[in-house]
Design a protein around this motif. Structure first.
Motif, mmCIF file in Angstrom:
data_model
loop_
_atom_site.group_PDB
_atom_site.id
_atom_site.type_symbol
_atom_site.label_atom_id
_atom_site.label_comp_id
_atom_site.label_asym_id
_atom_site.label_seq_id
_atom_site.Cartn_x
_atom_site.Cartn_y
_atom_site.Cartn_z
ATOM 1 N N VAL A 31 0.850 -1.181 0.000
ATOM 2 C CA VAL A 31 0.000 0.000 0.000
ATOM 3 C C VAL A 31 0.892 1.239 0.000
ATOM 4 O O VAL A 31 1.884 1.292 0.727
ATOM 5 N N ALA A 35 -2.240 6.013 0.833
ATOM 6 C CA ALA A 35 -3.458 5.200 0.901
ATOM 7 C C ALA A 35 -3.584 4.443 2.225
ATOM 8 O O ALA A 35 -4.444 3.587 2.374
ATOM 9 N N ARG A 36 -2.767 4.751 3.205
ATOM 10 C CA ARG A 36 -2.739 4.025 4.475
ATOM 11 C C ARG A 36 -4.080 4.101 5.201
ATOM 12 O O ARG A 36 -4.801 5.092 5.105
ATOM 13 N N ASP A 40 -3.414 -1.477 8.751
ATOM 14 C CA ASP A 40 -2.365 -1.879 7.821
ATOM 15 C C ASP A 40 -1.140 -2.299 8.619
ATOM 16 O O ASP A 40 -0.923 -1.840 9.746
ATOM 17 N N ARG A 96 -1.379 -4.377 3.349
ATOM 18 C CA ARG A 96 -2.791 -4.504 3.700
ATOM 19 C C ARG A 96 -3.217 -5.939 3.460
ATOM 20 O O ARG A 96 -2.950 -6.517 2.414
ATOM 21 N N ASN A 98 -5.362 -8.845 2.307
ATOM 22 C CA ASN A 98 -6.376 -8.964 1.260
ATOM 23 C C ASN A 98 -6.985 -10.356 1.185
ATOM 24 O O ASN A 98 -7.836 -10.600 0.347
#
Length: 102
Positions: A31, A35-36, A40, A96, A98
């Protein structure tokens, strides 16, 4: 093992026990700092060893992270280093979860 155990206890199985393995684990994607989001995983690579922690928030130049059972707030740095603790800037990777399996 703090990161691994946190995911394990939440029934979110990951394959990585080390910081380097976290970066390669198929359950995570990288990431960008812009965009944090809270939750995370922040992996720093210092002079001697890598270290993983959960990113919680930042405000101004204060970065708040959780590691083991402690929450720390420290000054943050530029977009390619994070000033964490007393040793100054360290290179980092922000990940991140997923849910993708290897």
């Amino acid at each position: 093992t703090f990161i691994w155990r946190s995911f394990y206890d939440a029934d979110m199985k990951i394959n990585a026990l080390s910081c380097r393995d976290l970066v390669k684990d198929g359950h995570f994607s990288r990431v960008a700092w812009k965009a944090r989001k809270p939750g995370d995983v922040l992996v720093t690579f210092g002079e001697k060893k890598a270290h993983a922690m959960f990113y919680l928030k930042d405000k101004g130049n204060t970065l708040t992270v959780a590691e083991a059972t402690t929450i720390y707030a420290n000054k943050s740095g530029s977009k390619n280093t994070v000033h964490y603790g007393k040793k100054g800037g360290k290179k980092y990777v922000l990940l991140r979860y997923n849910g993708i399996t290897n």
